[in-house]
Enzyme design. Structure first.
Site, short mmCIF file in Angstrom:
data_model
loop_
_atom_site.label_atom_id
_atom_site.label_comp_id
_atom_site.label_asym_id
_atom_site.label_seq_id
_atom_site.Cartn_x
_atom_site.Cartn_y
_atom_site.Cartn_z
CB CYS A 30 -0.97 0.00 1.18
SG CYS A 30 -0.20 -0.21 2.79
CG HIS A 83 -4.31 0.54 4.94
ND1 HIS A 83 -3.84 -0.17 3.86
CD2 HIS A 83 -5.48 1.13 4.52
CE1 HIS A 83 -4.67 -0.02 2.83
NE2 HIS A 83 -5.66 0.77 3.21
CG ASP A 99 -8.14 2.13 1.32
OD1 ASP A 99 -7.24 1.47 0.77
OD2 ASP A 99 -8.70 1.77 2.38
#
Length: 205
Positions: A30, A83, A99
């Site tokens: 990520c 994250h 996201d």
């Protein structure tokens, strides 16, 4: 996915990234996916860079629940060690979250994302309380480096296949991911918030 966006993003809002399926994406990387989104904004000039932030979410224990993730089972949260998402605060003062791992719209209004994906720390044990490091896009592009060693096991095998492009590095670092995941405000770049302060600061006033 296109139809969902109409529900959550005002029609006048100009989306600053490619559509979700056109974004550079590698599962479990990520931090690099968001770096690539920042790079897109810079290269394409889709908005002013000072409106965009990379947001690392973690805590001291590296255990943070996030709901509405693609890897969620039913209504259970995923517990990540960290994250990373993109935050866009536009000139009108509206905040949007990008996201690539969520089942929510892409982008999603921060207040919707916060309610659905973050929920609240109130009902969680302190070990799961979220902190967020908010880093200006330009700083992130210039300072972030990862040699991807955190994705190798003790035998040197990949836990998950790496992105196809070269590792991201800077002139003075090949690996500083831990500085970004760390939620000690004295370390690294950007500002560190607890969840309620983050939502209050960037959410609808």
């Amino acid at each position: 996915m296109g139809r969902m966006n109409e529900q959550s993003v005002p029609s006048e809002y100009i989306i600053i990234t490619p559509s979700r399926n056109q974004c550079v994406y590698t599962s479990c990387y990520c931090e690099e996916n968001i770096w690539k989104l920042c790079e897109h904004v810079k290269d394409q000039g889709t908005c002013s860079l000072d409106e965009v932030y990379a947001v690392f979410i973690s805590n001291e224990r590296k255990m943070i629940p996030i709901w509405k993730q693609k890897s969620s089972r039913g209504d259970q949260p995923v517990i990540w060690d960290y994250h990373v998402i993109l935050l866009h605060v536009n000139k009108q003062g509206q905040s949007y979250i990008y996201d690539l791992d969520t089942t929510l719209p892409f982008p999603c209004l921060l207040d919707v994302y916060s309610k659905e994906a973050f929920r609240s720390d109130e009902h969680l044990k302190p070990a799961f309380w979220r902190k967020l490091r908010v880093i200006p896009c330009d700083t992130y592009l210039k300072k972030f480096a990862s040699d991807r060693s955190h994705m190798k096991d003790s035998d040197g095998n990949w836990r998950m296949p790496p992105p196809p492009y070269p590792c991201l590095e800077t002139s003075d670092s090949k690996m500083n991911l831990d500085d970004f995941i760390c939620m000690d405000a004295r370390v690294g770049y950007g500002e560190v918030y607890n969840l309620s302060d983050f939502v209050q600061h960037f959410g609808v006033k």
